[in-house]
Structure formats: C-alpha cells, structure tokens
Write a protein that holds these residues in place. Structure first.
Motif, short mmCIF file in Angstrom:
data_model
loop_
_atom_site.label_atom_id
_atom_site.label_comp_id
_atom_site.label_asym_id
_atom_site.label_seq_id
_atom_site.Cartn_x
_atom_site.Cartn_y
_atom_site.Cartn_z
N THR A 307 0.65 -1.27 0.04
CA THR A 307 0.02 0.13 0.01
C THR A 307 0.82 1.25 0.02
OG1 THR A 307 0.12 -0.15 2.27
CG2 THR A 307 -1.66 -0.91 1.35
N GLY A 308 2.10 1.31 0.41
CA GLY A 308 2.72 2.49 0.61
C GLY A 308 2.40 3.43 1.74
N LEU A 309 1.77 2.53 2.50
CA LEU A 309 1.08 3.54 3.65
C LEU A 309 1.82 3.15 5.05
CD1 LEU A 309 -2.68 3.61 2.69
CD2 LEU A 309 -0.99 5.36 2.46
N THR A 310 1.59 3.98 6.06
CA THR A 310 2.20 3.52 7.18
C THR A 310 1.41 4.31 8.36
OG1 THR A 310 4.39 3.85 8.69
CG2 THR A 310 3.81 5.52 7.24
N ASP A 311 1.65 3.88 9.75
CA ASP A 311 1.10 4.57 10.70
C ASP A 311 2.03 5.04 11.59
OD1 ASP A 311 -1.13 3.07 9.92
OD2 ASP A 311 -1.22 1.67 11.63
N ILE A 312 1.68 6.26 12.05
CA ILE A 312 2.70 7.31 12.90
C ILE A 312 1.82 7.33 14.24
CG2 ILE A 312 3.82 9.36 13.33
CD1 ILE A 312 3.85 9.79 10.49
N SER A 313 2.28 6.75 15.39
CA SER A 313 1.80 7.16 16.64
C SER A 313 2.84 8.15 17.48
CB SER A 313 1.67 5.86 17.45
OG SER A 313 0.95 5.01 16.85
N PHE A 314 2.30 8.95 18.32
CA PHE A 314 2.98 9.70 19.42
C PHE A 314 2.32 10.17 20.37
CE2 PHE A 314 1.07 14.16 18.61
CZ PHE A 314 0.26 13.71 17.51
N THR A 315 3.03 10.57 21.69
CA THR A 315 2.42 10.74 22.57
C THR A 315 2.62 12.36 22.99
OG1 THR A 315 4.46 10.27 24.20
CG2 THR A 315 2.53 8.71 23.76
N LEU A 316 1.32 12.89 23.81
CA LEU A 316 1.46 14.43 24.13
C LEU A 316 1.01 14.34 25.38
CD1 LEU A 316 -0.90 16.15 21.58
CD2 LEU A 316 -1.16 13.77 22.44
N PRO A 317 0.90 15.66 26.10
CA PRO A 317 0.16 15.92 27.17
C PRO A 317 -1.33 15.68 26.60
CG PRO A 317 1.82 17.63 26.76
CD PRO A 317 1.80 16.90 25.58
N LYS A 318 -2.23 15.08 27.48
CA LYS A 318 -3.48 14.98 27.54
C LYS A 318 -4.27 16.42 27.34
CE LYS A 318 -4.50 10.87 30.03
NZ LYS A 318 -4.66 10.18 31.49
N SER A 319 -3.79 17.39 28.07
CA SER A 319 -4.34 18.61 28.17
C SER A 319 -4.12 19.44 26.53
CB SER A 319 -3.83 19.62 29.13
OG SER A 319 -2.31 19.52 28.90
N ASP A 320 -3.37 18.76 25.76
CA ASP A 320 -3.08 19.29 24.36
C ASP A 320 -3.90 18.29 23.37
OD1 ASP A 320 -1.64 21.65 25.07
OD2 ASP A 320 0.28 20.48 25.06
N GLY A 321 -4.37 17.36 23.78
CA GLY A 321 -4.97 16.20 22.84
C GLY A 321 -6.03 16.83 21.95
N ALA A 322 -6.96 17.58 22.49
CA ALA A 322 -8.07 18.30 21.76
C ALA A 322 -7.60 19.14 20.55
CB ALA A 322 -9.14 18.89 22.54
N GLU A 323 -6.66 19.93 20.94
CA GLU A 323 -6.33 20.90 20.14
C GLU A 323 -5.35 20.09 19.13
OE1 GLU A 323 -3.87 24.04 21.83
OE2 GLU A 323 -3.53 25.15 19.76
N ALA A 324 -4.46 19.04 19.30
CA ALA A 324 -3.59 18.43 18.53
C ALA A 324 -4.65 17.76 17.11
CB ALA A 324 -2.64 17.46 18.95
N THR A 325 -5.80 16.89 17.99
CA THR A 325 -6.38 16.44 16.98
C THR A 325 -7.25 17.17 16.12
OG1 THR A 325 -6.92 14.86 18.99
CG2 THR A 325 -8.40 14.64 17.26
N ALA A 326 -7.43 18.51 16.46
CA ALA A 326 -8.24 19.35 15.56
C ALA A 326 -7.24 19.92 14.74
CB ALA A 326 -8.70 20.60 16.34
N LEU A 327 -5.83 19.95 14.97
CA LEU A 327 -4.61 20.54 13.93
C LEU A 327 -4.57 19.40 12.74
CD1 LEU A 327 -2.13 22.02 16.55
CD2 LEU A 327 -3.34 23.26 14.74
N LEU A 328 -4.52 18.26 13.49
CA LEU A 328 -4.40 17.16 12.29
C LEU A 328 -5.51 16.95 11.35
CD1 LEU A 328 -2.65 14.79 14.88
CD2 LEU A 328 -1.55 15.75 12.86
N LYS A 329 -6.86 17.05 12.03
CA LYS A 329 -7.94 16.90 11.16
C LYS A 329 -7.85 18.13 10.03
CE LYS A 329 -11.16 14.29 13.20
NZ LYS A 329 -11.71 14.38 14.98
N ASP A 330 -7.56 19.06 10.22
CA ASP A 330 -7.36 20.53 9.27
C ASP A 330 -6.17 20.18 8.03
OD1 ASP A 330 -8.97 22.00 10.68
OD2 ASP A 330 -7.17 23.26 11.53
#
Ligand code: ASP
Ligand code: MG
Length: 423
Positions: A307-330
């Motif tokens: 497929t030429g596809l991969t998964d990337i996982s990372f950890t971050l402070p829970k308090s930044d979770g909502a913002e990071a998810t929104a940024l990635l969706k953008d």
C-alpha cells in the motif's frame, strides 16, 4: 552565613497550621544567620480547585484569564506566610512574581523565564527582611500580562531566583523526605536517594516524577546550583541534586537504576494510513509545533509494501489532545491519511539510571518483569540512561512495583508521606 532560597510546596502550607510551621522553619534559618528568600506555592489543592472552577464557567478558558486566576493562589499563601512570620517577631515582605522581577515570554500556561531582575528582593534582604515570593508566575516582557510557568512551576521560580541572587543552595521542601527510587505513594518500600545527578533528575522529571519541575532541574544544571530536596515535616537530610555522585557513595554501587518514574498525563494519537513520502512527517509535526504543543514519544512503522502506507503514533500531554486532534484534522486532506485514533488510557513507565550505560541486560530484565506481571508494551523509547514504555494506564502501578522489585530497589523501612493528596 549565606543566602538560602527555600521553596515550600502546597502540601507544606495546606492550612494555617502548616503556614505557622513553615514560618517557624524560616525564622530558624534566619536566626542561624542566613539571608532567606522563600518561594511559596498555593495552599493545598488550591490550584486544582481554581482550575475546576474555571471549567465550570467555560469549557475553554483563555490562557490570559486562567493565568490571572491561578496566580491568585500563590498570592494568598505568600501574604499569609509573611503575616505568620511577622507574628513571630521577624520582618517579612511578600512579592508577586512580577514584583520579584521574574520576566517571561508570553506563552500563557507554560511561560518560559527570560530574565530575573530581583532588585526589590535584594533591597528587602539588605533591609534585613525575609523575602517571600509567589511561585510559578511572572510577567510577560511583550504584553505585560501575568503569566504562569506550568504546573509545579514554583520549583523553577525558586531555582531561577537562587541563580539570579547567586544563592548558596536552593532547598525544595516537600511532603516526602527526598527523591525516592519510585513514588512512595505507589511503592511504600521505595528507597530515599542520597544523591541524584542533574542528568538523572532531568530524565526522571521529564518522565513524570513530580517531585521536581523539569525546568527547575535544567536551570540548576545550567548554573551548577545544588538543590536539596527535603521534607518540611521532618529535619532529616534529604536528597542532593548535584553534578556527580560523590566518589564511593553507596548510590554508585547500587545504582544501575536510580529511579522509576510513571506518568498518566499523556495521551497517544495514532495517524492511520499515512502516505510514505518525503516531508510528510515534517508537515505533521510542524503543524503541532506551531501551536506550542510538546510531543514526547514517536513511533513510525515501516510502510506496508503493498500500500505504501504507514501508521505514525505519538504521545503528548492529555491537555493538548483536543487541540492536536483538531490541527491534524485540518491537514488530513492535504496529507491524505486515512484516520486518527485518540487514546487517553495510556501510562508511561520509565527506568532511569546512569549505570545503564555500562550494564547490558537492563532492557531484557525490564521487559521480562513486565511480561511476568502480564503487561503488554505498546511503545518504547530510550535515551542513554533511560528506557520508557507505554502501557495501559490501569497496569501502570503494577508495572512500577514489578520493576522496582526486579531491580532490587525495595527497602524494608517504609517511606513516610507526610501530607498532600498527591493530586
Ligand atoms: N501551585 C502551582 C501548581 O499547583 C505551582 C506549584 O505548586 O508549583 O502547579
Ligand atoms: Mg511540586
């Protein structure tokens, strides 16, 4: 005769009794002939309670107003402490972070200290006063607004002031007798460490050990300022944070592992089906960095050939979770990844020790003890003197205990936790 900076945490000044007890200690230090600067945290769980209150009036308080609110906690304790000292017949004056000359950048909630100009503190000392400074706060150079240094930031205020005043030592008073081989609230048989190097303490603090704020250790190392972590409830010698373990210290022999830290404050984001192309990871992490979000561990798999596809996982402070998810969706359309998974039920378990460098087999022992305890490892990261793994948060404490035993760190005398809710 010297200049001593003392920092008292929230559990040491949880109520009027605590404030009076601490006032007595401060006066005793002054009577011994020292100049004393005191940095104080908010009383007990005040900061948490103020955050709860903010969340009851809005789900998204602005950084400016939240900082204004939270800094009030330290103002209460500093003024009360100055009064309590006054009542003992000694002169004390309290100062906000801004009055004490703590100049920061303008990042609300995690401001960085740019400069410390403690002119008023020096004046107070020269006038024979004890200076009491509100911890964890400063003032922004650009906006003149009040800022906070992040949770636990009073430690950093203390070390920064100690460095600026060229103090002889910075004493951090807390509700346990020093730095332990694991959180004594989780492992009662944890051992008190005599010395910990700056390098080890940096790794421990970065891995979730809450006994010292990470940036306070960075500061102390930069200025080679010794920190003495000890209890405000006992007169025992605590733990010294210094450049090197002293020659022949018992810690030298014992310590392949100095300490085990655990952290439940992080979440894991997995970006599923990322096209394996040059520049994609850079784009993803740039968008997160632009919002001042710190990421911790990162794992990327080799891409599936078909497929030429991969998964990337990372950890971050829970308090930044909502913002990071929104940024990635953008940027989902632009990058073309398939989906996002957000998991905040993870815990991080870290082993730290300078002795790791010269002892093979640490990783094998660590993983074997986790396996025996029935834990599944989800992510791994290492440095020269640290191994960290991500596991289910419900397994975390079990893992800490298993590793503590596997590395023969248990002692027979139970560690004393004098106060605090560990909240
Ligand atoms: N009161 C602040 C907090 O609870 C700062 C500190 O205690 O160091 O995080
Ligand atoms: Mg603290």
């Amino acid at each position: 005769m010297g200049l001593i900076v003392q920092k008292y945490g929230g559990s040491s000044v949880a109520d009027a009794e605590g404030l009076k007890r601490v006032a007595n200690r401060i006066v005793a230090t002054k009577k011994a002939g020292h100049q004393v600067v005191v940095v104080v945290s908010a009383m007990g769980d005040t900061t948490d309670e103020l955050i709860d209150l903010a969340n009851q009036v809005t789900p998204m308080p602005t950084g400016r107003e939240l900082d204004m609110l939270l800094t009030a906690g330290e103002r209460i304790s500093m003024a009360l402490l100055a009064m309590a000292i006054g009542n003992l017949g000694h002169e004390a004056m309290s100062f906000t972070g801004s009055q004490a000359g703590v100049i920061t950048d303008s990042t609300h909630g995690k401001a960085r200290i740019i400069d410390v100009a403690p002119g008023r503190i020096r004046e107070a000392l020269e006038g024979g006063h004890i200076a009491i400074v509100a911890g964890f706060q400063g003032v922004s150079q650009d906006t003149n607004d009040v800022t906070t240094l992040g949770r636990g930031g009073s430690d950093t205020t203390a070390v920064a002031l100690a460095a600026a005043l060229d103090a002889d030592v910075c004493e951090i008073y807390t509700d346990v007798d020093g730095v332990y081989s694991a959180d004594p609230r989780v492992v009662p048989s944890a051992r008190k460490l005599t010395t910990v190097t700056y390098e080890e303490m940096l790794e421990l603090a970065a891995s979730g050990a809450k006994v010292l704020h990470l940036r306070c250790v960075e500061y102390a190392r930069r200025y080679n300022l010794p920190i003495h972590v000890r209890s405000s409830f006992s007169n025992l010698e605590g733990t010294w944070i210094v450049n090197d373990h002293p020659e022949g210290a018992e810690d030298m022999e014992q310590a392949i592992i100095s300490g085990i830290a655990h952290d439940k404050s992080e979440a894991k984001i997995t970006i599923v089906g990322v096209p394996d192309r040059t520049g994609v990871a850079a784009r993803i992490f740039q968008s997160i960095a632009d919002s001042d979000i710190n990421i911790d561990m990162i794992v990327q798999n080799v891409s599936a050939a078909a497929t030429g596809l991969t998964d990337i996982s990372f950890t971050l402070p829970k308090s930044d979770g909502a913002e990071a998810t929104a940024l990635l969706k953008d940027i989902q359309g632009e990058i073309g990844f398939a989906s996002l998974l957000y998991d905040d039920q993870v815990g991080k378990l870290s082993l730290v020790g300078a002795g790791m460098r010269s002892h093979p087999g640490v990783t094998a022992t660590f993983f074997a003890c986790l396996a025996d305890a029935g834990l599944n490892i989800e992510m791994i990261s290492t440095s020269e003197i640290r191994i960290s793994v991500i596991v289910r948060d419900t397994d975390l404490e079990k893992g800490v205990k298993a590793a503590h035993t596997a590395f023969e760190l248990d002692t027979t005398n139970e560690a004393v936790v004098y106060g605090g809710t560990g909240r």
